[in-house]
Design a protein around this motif. Structure first.
Motif, short mmCIF file in Angstrom:
data_model
loop_
_atom_site.label_atom_id
_atom_site.label_comp_id
_atom_site.label_asym_id
_atom_site.label_seq_id
_atom_site.Cartn_x
_atom_site.Cartn_y
_atom_site.Cartn_z
N SER A 142 0.84 -1.21 0.00
CA SER A 142 0.00 0.00 0.00
C SER A 142 0.87 1.25 0.00
CB SER A 142 -0.98 -0.01 1.16
OG SER A 142 -0.36 -0.38 2.35
N ASP A 179 0.65 6.81 -6.58
CA ASP A 179 -0.49 7.71 -6.75
C ASP A 179 -0.06 9.16 -6.57
OD1 ASP A 179 -2.28 5.71 -7.31
OD2 ASP A 179 -3.02 5.50 -5.25
N GLU A 214 -2.35 6.02 11.23
CA GLU A 214 -1.69 4.96 10.45
C GLU A 214 -0.24 4.88 10.90
OE1 GLU A 214 -2.21 2.76 7.56
OE2 GLU A 214 -0.12 2.38 8.17
N ALA A 242 -5.01 -4.04 6.50
CA ALA A 242 -4.46 -5.08 5.63
C ALA A 242 -5.24 -6.37 5.82
CB ALA A 242 -2.99 -5.31 5.98
N ARG A 243 -6.08 -6.40 6.84
CA ARG A 243 -6.88 -7.60 7.07
C ARG A 243 -8.14 -7.51 6.25
NH1 ARG A 243 -7.53 -7.79 13.42
NH2 ARG A 243 -5.75 -6.50 13.94
N ASN A 244 -8.38 -8.54 5.47
CA ASN A 244 -9.59 -8.46 4.65
C ASN A 244 -10.57 -9.57 4.98
OD1 ASN A 244 -8.38 -10.63 3.50
ND2 ASN A 244 -8.78 -10.01 1.40
N SER A 245 -10.41 -10.14 6.17
CA SER A 245 -11.34 -11.21 6.51
C SER A 245 -12.72 -10.62 6.76
CB SER A 245 -10.86 -11.98 7.73
OG SER A 245 -11.21 -11.28 8.90
N LEU A 246 -13.70 -11.44 6.44
CA LEU A 246 -15.09 -11.03 6.56
C LEU A 246 -15.39 -10.63 8.01
CD1 LEU A 246 -17.09 -11.00 4.28
CD2 LEU A 246 -18.02 -13.14 5.12
N VAL A 289 -9.63 -2.04 2.23
CA VAL A 289 -8.57 -3.03 2.41
C VAL A 289 -7.29 -2.59 1.69
CG1 VAL A 289 -7.91 -5.42 1.97
CG2 VAL A 289 -10.24 -4.88 2.65
N LYS A 290 -6.18 -2.71 2.40
CA LYS A 290 -4.87 -2.40 1.80
C LYS A 290 -4.47 -3.52 0.85
CE LYS A 290 -2.95 -0.03 5.83
NZ LYS A 290 -1.97 -0.18 6.93
N PRO A 291 -3.74 -3.25 -0.20
CA PRO A 291 -3.38 -1.93 -0.66
C PRO A 291 -4.52 -1.28 -1.43
CG PRO A 291 -2.44 -3.60 -2.11
CD PRO A 291 -3.19 -4.33 -1.05
N PHE A 292 -4.65 0.01 -1.28
CA PHE A 292 -5.71 0.73 -2.00
C PHE A 292 -5.09 1.92 -2.72
CE2 PHE A 292 -5.52 2.05 2.44
CZ PHE A 292 -5.19 3.40 2.32
N HIS A 293 -5.82 2.44 -3.68
CA HIS A 293 -5.37 3.65 -4.36
C HIS A 293 -5.83 4.86 -3.56
CE1 HIS A 293 -3.72 2.15 -8.10
NE2 HIS A 293 -4.63 1.21 -8.07
N LEU A 294 -5.00 5.90 -3.52
CA LEU A 294 -5.38 7.12 -2.81
C LEU A 294 -6.65 7.72 -3.40
CD1 LEU A 294 -1.88 8.74 -2.21
CD2 LEU A 294 -3.31 7.49 -0.60
N ASP A 341 -13.32 -6.69 -7.83
CA ASP A 341 -12.46 -7.86 -7.83
C ASP A 341 -12.39 -8.61 -9.14
OD1 ASP A 341 -11.55 -7.48 -5.37
OD2 ASP A 341 -12.98 -8.83 -4.37
#
Lengths: 416, 225
Positions: free
Chosen positions: A227, A234, B7, B80-84, B100-105, B181
Motif C-alpha cells: 500500500s 499515486d 496509520e 491489511a486484514r480483509n477477513s469477513l 482493504v490495503k493496498p488501495f489507491h489514494l 475484484d
C-alpha cells in the motif's frame, strides 16, 4: 492379512509340525520300551523253563505255562545262541493270529540238544500303545483348540488398543485437533506407540498453527509495503514534470504491485479454504449467480468480441456466497483471459453439472497439472492460482472438477 | 474538512496526508493509538481514517471510544486484514466504510467523498462542478440545465473523477473502482477506454470545456485548468 492371522498361521504350522514329529518319536520310543519289557518277560520265562527242567528232569508240556506257547524240538548240531524276534502268536481258542514276541534258544537235556521257542502275545502291549496314542491325540486336539481360541479371542483383545489408536489417528483433524487419548493399554509396545503418536500429533498441530499464523501474518505484512508503493505511485503521478517514459515505467510498477497484492490475497484465501475457515454456508441459487456474473463480465466479453452461448437450468447449492462468487469469478475470467478474440464461450448449468467451455490455445492442457499451484501458460497474466482456488473450493464442498479438451474447446466441468 | 489519519506506516501516512490536503481539507496524522486518543480527546474532526493494526493496540478500541462518546466523526477503517469477520466487526461497531490495503489514494478520496455526502444533510444532495450539476439522490447529471444521460458505469466514473478533481487518477485505480475484484487479472484496459471515450463525448456534446484529460497513457485527470 492381519498380523494376528499371520501370527496364527505361523504358530499353527510350528505347533503342528512339532506335535507330529514328536508323536512319531514318541510312538517309536514307547514301542521300543514295550519290546524291551516283553524281552525281559521272555528272558524270565526262559529261566523259569530251564528251572523247571532242572527241577523236574523232564521237558514241560505246552500247556504248562498258561499263555505262553513253549515248544521243544530235538536238534542235532551246535547249541543255538539265544535270540529274540517278532513272530505270529496263534491263539488257538479264538483261531485267530496276533502279533507276538518270541525267544529262541537251546538247552541240553539228558545228553540231547533241544531247541526251544517261547512265544508270548503282544496284545496287551499293543492295547497299551493304542491307549497312549489316543491320549496323545486327545491332548493334541485339546492343545490345538486352546491355541486357536487363545489366538482368536485373547490376541484380538490384545490388539484392541492398537486399533483404537489407529482409529484416533484416522479421525485426526489438524484444524481442530482432539486430545489424543491413546489405546489405554498395558502393553509396553502400544504404550510406546501411543506416546510417539501423542508427541507427533501435538507437534504437527502446533507446526500447523504456526505455519497458518505465519502465512496470515506474512500476507498481512506484505500488504502494508504494497500500500505504501501504491500510495507513493499515486502521489508520484501528480507530478506534471514527468516524462512519458517515466509514466510508462510507473504503469509497470502499478501492474507489478497489483499482481503482488492479488497473489498475496489468493494465497491467503487458499490457506483459508484449505483450513475450512470460511463456513458461512447458505442456500444459493446458482442460476441467478451465473446470470449476475454474466452481466458483470459484459464489458470484458465485448472487448474481446466473445460469442456467448448460455444454457442454464435452475440449480441450488449449499455453499458460502463469498466462495461461490470467487469460484464463478475465476471461471469467468479464466474463460475470458485465455480466449481468442472473437472466440466462443459456452456455459451450461443443469442439476448435476456446471460446464464452462472456451476457445483458446489449440492444444489440450495437461489435465493433471493445470489445477496445481503456479501452473500457467506462457502468455497468462494471472498469478497461476485461479484454478487451484476453483479446485479447492470444489473440493471443500465435495464437488468434482475435471478438465477436458474436445472439439477445440477447453472444458471445465464441475460435478455436484 | 478536518481529517485525522491514524496509520503507523509513515510512508503511507505521509502520502495520504499530502494527497488529501488541499481542496479545503485540513489533515493531521499520528502513528499510534495513544496519540490518536489524545488528539481526539482535545479536538474534533470531520473524518477519521483508522488503521486497525496499530503498534499499541487495535484500532477498534478507538472506534469504540468514538461511539461511546457519541462523537460525530465519520470513520473509514483502513486495514491489511480483509477477513469477513474484521469487516463485519468494524462496520458493526460503527465504522462508515472499510478499505482493504493496498488501495489507491484516489479510491480513498472517493470513499471519503461518498461517506461525507451520505452523512451530510439531505438538502445538500447536489454536487456542482462548474456547469456540471449532479443530483446524488436521483443519480442524474445536468450540464447547463440539460440532462446528460449516462450509463451506470459512466456515472460512477464521473463521480470518481470529480471526487479526485485536479488529481491524476491511474487507469488501474479507475478499473478497480468500477469493476472491483473480477477485474483482477486484466492488464488490458480496452473496456475502460470505451467508457472514458463515451463519457468525454457526452460531456463535450453539452459543453465546450474538455474537463476529462488523458495523461500520457497512465490515467486521467478531471480538471478545469
Amino acid at each position: 492379512m492381519k498380523l494376528a492371522a499371520h501370527y496364527n498361521r505361523v504358530n499353527i504350522i510350528a505347533t503342528l509340525s512339532v506335535l507330529v514329529f514328536g508323536a512319531i518319536i514318541y510312538y517309536f520310543a514307547i514301542n521300543q520300551i514295550a519290546t524291551k519289557l516283553l524281552d525281559d518277560h521272555l528272558s524270565e520265562e526262559v529261566s523259569e523253563v530251564l528251572g523247571y527242567i532242572d527241577a523236574n528232569q523232564r521237558l514241560p508240556k505246552e500247556a504248562d505255562f498258561d499263555e505262553d506257547q513253549t515248544r521243544f524240538y530235538k536238534v542235532n548240531g551246535k547249541p543255538l545262541p539265544t535270540r529274540f524276534y517278532d513272530t505270529v502268536y496263534i491263539k488257538t481258542k479264538l483261531v485267530s493270529n496276533r502279533s507276538g514276541r518270541a525267544v529262541e534258544g537251546s538247552v541240553l537235556f539228558k545228553g540231547d540238544l533241544y531247541r526251544f521257542t517261547i512265544i508270548i502275545s503282544k496284545e496287551g502291549t499293543e492295547n497299551f500303545v493304542q491307549i497312549i496314542a489316543m491320549i496323545t491325540l486327545a491332548l493334541m486336539l485339546g492343545l490345538f483348540l486352546i491355541l486357536f481360541l487363545t489366538n482368536r479371542y485373547l490376541l484380538n483383545g490384545l490388539w484392541q488398543p492398537f486399533y483404537k489408536t489407529l482409529g484416533q489417528l484416522k479421525a485426526f483433524n489438524i484444524e481442530a485437533p482432539a486430545k489424543f487419548l491413546g489405546g489405554n493399554t498395558k502393553v509396553d509396545e502400544f504404550k510406546e506407540l501411543d506416546n510417539a503418536v501423542y508427541i507427533m500429533t501435538n507437534r504437527v498441530a502446533s507446526d500447523y498453527q504456526n505455519l497458518k499464523q505465519f502465512t496470515e501474518n506474512a500476507s498481512h505484512e506484505m500488504m502494508t509495503p504494497l500500500s505504501v508503493i501504491t500510495a507513493k505511485l499515486d502521489t508520484l503521478i501528480q507530478d506534471e514534470t514527468l516524462q512519458q517514459e517515466q509514466f510508462e515505467q510507473i504503469t509497470d510498477i502499478y501492474s507489478a504491485a497489483g499482481k503482488l497484492a492479488r497473489l498475496s490475497q489468493s494465497l491467503l484465501l487458499l490457506v483459508k479454504i484449505e483450513n475450512d475457515q470460511i463456513a458461512d454456508i447458505e442456500r444459493l441459487d446458482l442460476e441467478q449467480l451465473v446470470n449476475e456474473k454474466l452481466k458483470q463480465f459484459q464489458e470484458l466479453f465485448a472487448s474481446k468480441v466473445i460469442i456467448i452461448n448460455v444454457s442454464l437450468a435452475n440449480k441450488e447449492v449449499q455453499a458460502s456466497r463469498y466462495l461461490v462468487d470467487i469460484l464463478l469469478n475465476n471461471l469467468f475470467s479464466n474463460a475470458v483471459r485465455h480466449n481468442v478474440n472473437g472466440g466462443r464461450l459456452n456455459i451450461y448449468l443443469n442439476s448435476g453439472q456446471l460446464i464452462f467451455q472456451n476457445q483458446g490455445t489449440a492444444t489440450a492442457l495437461d489435465g493433471e497439472k493445470i489445477f496445481d499451484r503456479f501452473q500457467k501458460g506462457n502468455s497468462s497474466e494471472g498469478v497461476g492460482l485461479g484454478l487451484t482456488i476453483v479446485k479447492n473450493i470444489c473440493h471443500s464442498y465435495g464437488w468434482k472438477l475435471a478438465y477436458k479438451y474436445t472439439d477445440g474447446l477447453h472444458t471445465f466441468i464441475i460435478q455436484f | 474538512m478536518k481529517i485525522l489519519i491514524v496509520e503507523d506506516e509513515q510512508g503511507l501516512r505521509d502520502n495520504m496526508l499530502s494527497y488529501l490536503s488541499g481542496d479545503n481539507n485540513v489533515c493531521e496524522s499520528c502513528g499510534n493509538l495513544a496519540a490518536a486518543t489524545a488528539k481526539l480527546a482535545s479536538y474534533s474532526y470531520d473524518f477519521v481514517l483508522l488503521d486497525i493494526g496499530l503498534p499499541d493496540g487495535e484500532g477498534f478500541t478507538l472506534l469504540r471510544y468514538l461511539k461511546d462518546e457519541m462523537r460525530s466523526e465519520a470513520v473509514i477503517i483502513i486495514s491489511a486484514r480483509n477477513s469477513l469477520d474484521d469487516r463485519i466487526k468494524g462496520l458493526d461497531i460503527g465504522a462508515d466504510d472499510y478499505l482493504v490495503k493496498p488501495f489507491h489514494l484516489a479510491e480513498l478520496k472517493a470513499r471519503i467523498f461518498a461517506v461525507f455526502r451520505r452523512k451530510a444533510s439531505n438538502s445538500n444532495n447536489k454536487l456542482v462542478f462548474n456547469e456540471i450539476a449532479i443530483d446524488l439522490n436521483g443519480r442524474t447529471v445536468t450540464i447547463n440545465g440539460t440532462e446528460m444521460v449516462l450509463t451506470r458505469k459512466e456515472y460512477d466514473m464521473l463521480l470518481y473523477l470529480i471526487a479526485n478533481k485536479g488529481k491524476v487518477v491511474a487507469k488501474t485505480a479507475i478499473a478497480e473502482h468500477l469493476w472491483g475484484d473480477e477485474m483482477d487479472m486484466h492488464d488490458n484496459f480496452d473496456f475502460l477506454y470505451s467508457h472514458v471515450k463515451n463519457l468525454r463525448k457526452k460531456i463535450l456534446d453539452l459543453t465546450t470545456n474538455d474537463y476529462l484529460k488523458s495523461v500520457y497513457g497512465i490515467g486521467y485527470k478531471f480538471t478545469d485548468r
